[in-house]
Design a protein around this motif. Structure first.
Motif, short mmCIF file in Angstrom:
data_model
loop_
_atom_site.label_atom_id
_atom_site.label_comp_id
_atom_site.label_asym_id
_atom_site.label_seq_id
_atom_site.Cartn_x
_atom_site.Cartn_y
_atom_site.Cartn_z
N HIS A 169 3.92 24.59 -41.42
CA HIS A 169 3.45 24.01 -42.71
C HIS A 169 2.79 22.53 -42.57
O HIS A 169 2.50 22.22 -43.65
CB HIS A 169 4.27 24.00 -43.91
CG HIS A 169 4.81 25.64 -43.94
ND1 HIS A 169 3.84 26.54 -44.36
CD2 HIS A 169 5.92 26.04 -44.40
CE1 HIS A 169 4.55 27.56 -44.73
NE2 HIS A 169 5.80 27.54 -44.58
N ASP A 210 0.45 21.08 -41.43
CA ASP A 210 -0.93 20.73 -41.78
C ASP A 210 -1.37 21.35 -43.23
O ASP A 210 -2.13 20.81 -43.88
CB ASP A 210 -1.79 21.34 -40.83
CG ASP A 210 -1.90 20.67 -39.39
OD1 ASP A 210 -1.65 19.47 -39.16
OD2 ASP A 210 -2.12 21.30 -38.10
N GLU A 262 -3.40 20.95 -48.15
CA GLU A 262 -4.55 21.65 -48.54
C GLU A 262 -4.31 21.83 -50.05
O GLU A 262 -3.31 21.41 -50.46
CB GLU A 262 -4.49 22.94 -47.86
CG GLU A 262 -4.81 23.02 -46.37
CD GLU A 262 -4.79 24.28 -46.05
OE1 GLU A 262 -4.43 25.30 -46.65
OE2 GLU A 262 -5.08 24.70 -44.60
N SER A 302 -2.88 16.58 -51.26
CA SER A 302 -4.47 16.75 -50.81
C SER A 302 -4.94 15.39 -51.37
O SER A 302 -5.81 14.84 -50.71
CB SER A 302 -5.11 17.85 -51.70
OG SER A 302 -6.29 18.01 -51.57
N GLN A 315 -4.30 12.49 -48.94
CA GLN A 315 -5.12 12.67 -47.60
C GLN A 315 -6.45 12.00 -48.04
O GLN A 315 -7.28 11.41 -47.21
CB GLN A 315 -5.14 13.92 -47.19
CG GLN A 315 -5.80 14.01 -45.76
CD GLN A 315 -5.86 15.59 -45.37
OE1 GLN A 315 -6.33 16.40 -46.16
NE2 GLN A 315 -5.39 15.78 -44.05
#
Length: 631
Positions: free
Chosen positions: A424, A426, A430, A451, A454
């Motif tokens: 998980h 990566d 999302e 998200s 990032q």
């Protein structure tokens, strides 16, 4: 080598005509690729055959120059005469079929030219048997090299028109190679074998070339049919011209509307930080006032639940707004020198109460370093990381600290939560991806926090990393460049003040509140009066100065909204009131604007900067901190 028996295009030949250029594609009657092929071959054959005759006699002349014996002159002349007769017959056949000839005559002529081409190929191939040996190797090289060059040139130049050329090349190569191998001498046999391989390769190449061009020719003919259809529809198109113009105008108008809509969306998202956060700020202040007035335990418990829901709503709303602004490109990173002491103080002040509500301990290690970053984006990123750590941690605590890394600095957020499985690591960045946090069902979010972190890190040019061990916890790291200057914390943020002691610190203080939102101003006035502070509230700086005329006392603190009516702002209020009293009055500026340029402007005035929405207890604690700071 031409279809009618002529030689291939040698080095002296002109480039072969474009297969679609020598005859107009819109000429009536070209219904099949074979018709076009026949027309091209017949029209080009006389010229190429004449070049073949010239090339043949040029070789004869070169060889005769090296061997003038009567016997050799007879052999060379006989070969040249044979070649000339065969090629002249091809010219005669081609010229009989004029441009206006019928399709049937063209097909018969093409068939005869192909038969003549077989005799031509034999004539070219027999040159080795007839004229070798020729006296000396230097003159023989003219024949041995000339025939392959003529063969290869003709194959590449003419095979696009007649696929049979490939077989004629193979026939020429075979006959010529046999002549070489039957000539006395090992060198001739070696050359003969090599010529066989050469002829085979050229044959394969010309076949592939012919197939590719044929496919292209078929496509061109299909295009021609479409063009004919388009010509037939031209009159209808003319009648529809006015309607097309109207449609074009409508499309242009639609594009302009789309551009205006995109610009309006960008402006809306830029303004939403203020206009949409303002009601959230009002709710937080009013709820804080309500909690201070409630006495019954059951009422306080209900108010606490409302406060928790409001905090969750603020977080969800903020995440949705942030992700929308990032998607629309409405956020631009403005790098500046950011003191981490100021940032870490805000993190502790904001998130320590929420950690305490879950029975966790939030530890923030002090750091006096200054980094190069966008202050608003950095605060948002660290806030999201801390909020995420608190949400997923059930026992233990959360630690925020910094580590030097040469000319860079790593800001790390550690937690003692359940950890993240490697598969998980990566996916957690999302949008809308969530890992179920045990015991956190009542605090579910949208899965946007990481998200946003990032995207903001990429926008700011910072490195984002994560390390985790299942069952032990996780660590998120932001790496950013260090900056010189601003080594001490602004006075307005000298240190945190506990919420429990905020009321005592505000008791008896004289505070000026400037806010053009009457609801927010009144809620803050009620809260301050509950703390037994003296308050003057105004909607503008001029109104505040007018109201202060009735007071002999110098204010202890200025609390002002940043965005005021008539284009005025809170920084101007701070400057004017300080100039009026000629004293460095402590000040706090509250704003929903996330522009990174505000932080250094406020720091330059030694004023604190708070971002909406902010709960009442946090606001009171910040006011107490500002009052306790040395002026």
């Amino acid at each position: 080598m031409s279809q009618g028996g002529g030689p291939p295009a040698a080095a002296t030949d002109p480039p072969p005509p474009d297969p679609t250029g020598s005859v107009p594609m819109t000429r009536p009657g070209l219904d099949t690729p074979d018709d076009l092929q026949a027309r091209l071959i017949i029209s080009e054959s006389p010229k190429s055959l004449l070049l073949g005759i010239g090339s043949g006699w040029l070789i004869v002349a070169a060889l005769v120059h090296g061997n003038t014996s009567p016997e050799f002159l007879m052999r060379a002349g006989a070969w040249g005469g044979l070649l000339t007769v065969v090629l002249l017959r091809g010219i005669w056949l081609a010229t009989r079929c004029g441009p206006t000839a019928s399709a049937a005559l063209r097909r018969r002529t093409l068939s005869r030219l192909q038969v003549n081409g077989v005799f031509s190929a034999l004539a070219w191939g027999l040159s080795s048997s007839v004229m070798l040996p020729a006296g000396d190797l230097q003159h023989e090289a003219i024949l041995i090299l000339g025939i392959p060059l003529i063969t290869m040139g003709g194959a590449m130049g003419r095979a696009v028109h007649a696929p049979i050329i490939a077989w004629l090349v193979l026939l020429t190569s075979a006959v010529f190679a046999i002549g070489l191998m039957t000539t006395p001498g090992a060198t001739y046999r070696f050359l003969g074998v090599g010529y066989l391989f050469f002829g085979t390769v050229v044959t394969l190449f010309t076949r592939a070339q012919a197939n590719a061009v044929r496919r292209e020719r078929e496509l061109n003919l299909e295009i021609e049919k479409l063009l004919r259809t388009a010509e037939q529809e031209q009159r209808k198109a003319q009648q529809l011209f006015e309607r097309a113009e109207e449609a074009r105008a409508q499309a242009e108008s639609a594009r302009e509307m789309e551009a205006r809509a995109h610009a309006a969306k960008t402006r809306f998202l830029a303004a939403a930080s203020h206009d949409l956060r303002q009601p959230m700020h009002s709710i937080s202040l009013l709820l804080g006032v309500l909690q201070s007035r409630l006495q019954a335990p059951e009422q306080l418990a209900l108010a606490d639940k409302i406060q928790s829901s409001v905090a969750t709503m603020e977080s969800l709303f903020g995440n949705l707004l942030d992700i929308s602004k990032l998607d629309a490109g409405a956020v631009q990173a403005r790098l500046d020198d950011v003191p981490l002491a100021w940032l870490l103080h805000r993190v502790e002040q904001t998130w320590a109460p929420q950690a305490a509500d879950k029975g966790l301990r939030l530890r923030v290690r002090p750091c006096r370093a200054v980094v190069r970053a966008d202050a608003a984006l950095l605060e948002r990123m660290v806030g999201n990381l801390v909020a995420n750590a608190i949400r997923y941690t059930q026992r233990g605590g959360v630690l925020v600290g910094c580590r030097p890394r040469g000319d860079r600095l790593a800001l790390e957020v550690w937690d003692s939560g359940p950890g993240i499985e490697p598969r998980h690591l990566d996916a957690i960045f999302e949008e809308f991806f969530r890992i179920e946090a045990p015991g956190s069902r009542a605090e579910k979010g949208l899965g946007l926090g990481l998200s946003i972190v990032q995207r903001c890190a990429q926008l700011s040019g910072q490195q984002l990393g994560v390390a985790s061990r299942v069952g032990r916890g996780s660590m998120f790291r932001l790496v950013m460049p260090r900056a010189a200057g601003m080594q001490s914390l602004p006075a307005a943020f000298a240190g945190p003040v506990a919420a429990a002691s905020a009321a005592a610190a505000l008791r008896g203080r004289f505070i000026v509140v400037v806010d053009d939102e009457a609801l927010n101003a009144q809620a803050l006035v009620d809260a301050l009066q509950a703390c037994e502070a003296h308050v003057v509230a105004a909607a503008s700086c001029d109104e505040a100065l007018s109201s202060l005329q009735a007071h002999l006392r110098v204010p202890d603190l200025i609390v002002t909204d940043y965005q005021l009516e008539d284009g005025r702002d809170g920084l101007e209020v701070v400057q004017r009131l300080r100039e009026h009293y000629d004293e460095a009055i402590a000040a706090l500026v509250v704003t929903a604007n996330t522009d990174a340029r505000l932080a250094p402007l406020a720091a330059g005035l030694q004023a604190g900067l708070l971002h909406k929405p902010i709960g009442l207890q946090r606001l009171l604690a910040a006011m107490a901190s500002a009052l306790s700071s040395p002026g």
